[in-house]
Design an enzyme around this catalytic site. Structure first.
Site, PDB file in Angstrom:
ATOM      1  CE1 TYR A 165      -3.819   2.298   0.588  1.00 16.81           C
ATOM      2  CE2 TYR A 165      -2.822   2.867   2.691  1.00 16.81           C
ATOM      3  CZ  TYR A 165      -3.783   3.078   1.729  1.00 16.81           C
ATOM      4  OH  TYR A 165      -4.707   4.088   1.895  1.00 16.81           O
ATOM      5  CE  LYS A 169      -3.809   5.063  -1.657  1.00 13.66           C
ATOM      6  NZ  LYS A 169      -4.783   5.616  -2.649  1.00 13.66           N
TER       7      LYS A 169
END
Length: 305
Positions: A165, A169
């Site tokens: 993640y 991101k």
């Protein structure tokens, strides 16, 4: 009169959480809305959503607004092209995309499966590419357009168990920066928001100790999706035409501007460096400026405003 009167806005992940609040607020501020949501759960696999894209679109229409729904995946470029075509067929144009669609597949990196890495990168980073690439030429041709992408403090600061993640991101941050730079002369803007908000994704974070329990409770009670939506809608508005290439966070009623990587210290040696002199001199001189390994709770140790 709303800040998005006459605009057409595509909202991904619009059935729940931040996406839902963005879609509803965009409509209240005068926009025609394409509500996109695949209808999957937070892992991207199951269908545990209590809402649907059509349910949100129906709510907007019942309140006197204009909205259509779409259930395609942002992870597919062909599917995103269908979203764009649907918006143009229904409303004739698109002025902004708000892109919070996402999934989580958390796990410590030394145990992370390749499939969990790929799935998260595909939705977050590939998804950001897909919606941006499918719209950027249209935005450039019409001389205006706003991308509102979403990043995370898991990447900006760090969080255990979220390597996939965090990597995705931070990739979105880099993409947004280049979109802003390349689009500046054509009226195309791009910004990112790191949200602090209680959502289905946050609810999946395991509570392993009292400190994490307190942190999750602060998010549940003091940091809500509708607070994040306010900034997303503002960034999509023409009144923010001079705001681009920035990294924001929303934490409760706080709006935070993040700095971006720039040199903070340097050392030089006229006759060049060796591993020994780097270890003995350079790294020791730079250590006072090192960034620690604390997670976001160490950067934001106080309750939300």
């Amino acid at each position: 009169m709303g800040v998005l009167d006459g605009k057409v806005v595509l909202v991904t992940g619009g059935a729940n959480g931040i996406g839902r609040e963005c879609a509803l607020l965009a409509a209240r501020e005068g926009a025609k809305v394409i509500v996109n949501d695949l209808g999957a759960g937070v892992t991207g696999k199951d269908d545990d959503s209590p809402e649907t894209a059509e349910g949100v679109a129906r709510q907007i229409r019942a309140s006197g607004g204009e909205a259509v729904s779409n259930r395609d995946s942002v992870a597919s470029f062909t599917a995103v092209e269908r979203m764009v075509r649907q918006a143009l067929d229904e409303f004739g144009r698109i002025d902004a995309v708000i892109n919070p669609a996402g999934i989580l597949r958390d796990g410590m990196f030394h145990k992370m499966r390749e499939a969990d890495w790929d799935a998260v990168v595909e939705v977050h980073l590939r998804g950001a590419f897909n919606v941006s690439r499918a719209l950027v030429e249209l935005f450039r041709e019409q001389g205006s357009g706003s991308f509102v992408h979403f990043t995370s403090t898991s990447g900006l600061i760090g969080n255990l168990g979220q390597a996939n993640y965090a990597a995705a991101k931070m990739g979105v941050v880099g993409l947004s920066r280049i979109l802003a730079m390349e689009g500046a002369a054509k009226g195309v803007r791009s910004n990112v928001i790191a949200p602090f908000a209680w959502t289905r994704m946050i609810a999946t974070i395991p509570v392993t100790d009292e400190a994490s329990a307190q942190r999750v409770e602060r998010m549940r009670t003091g940091m809500r999706a509708e607070q994040v939506a306010q900034l997303a809608i503002a960034l999509a508005a023409d009144a923010a035409s001079d705001v681009s290439g920035q990294i924001f966070a929303v934490r409760g009623n706080e709006v935070i501007l993040f700095n971006q990587p720039r040199p903070i210290a340097s050392v030089a040696r006229g006759d060049g460096w060796t591993p020994e002199t780097l270890l003995g001199d350079a790294l020791n001189a730079l250590k006072p400026k090192f960034t620690d390994l604390g997670a976001s709770a160490t950067v934001f140790p106080y309750d939300p405003v």
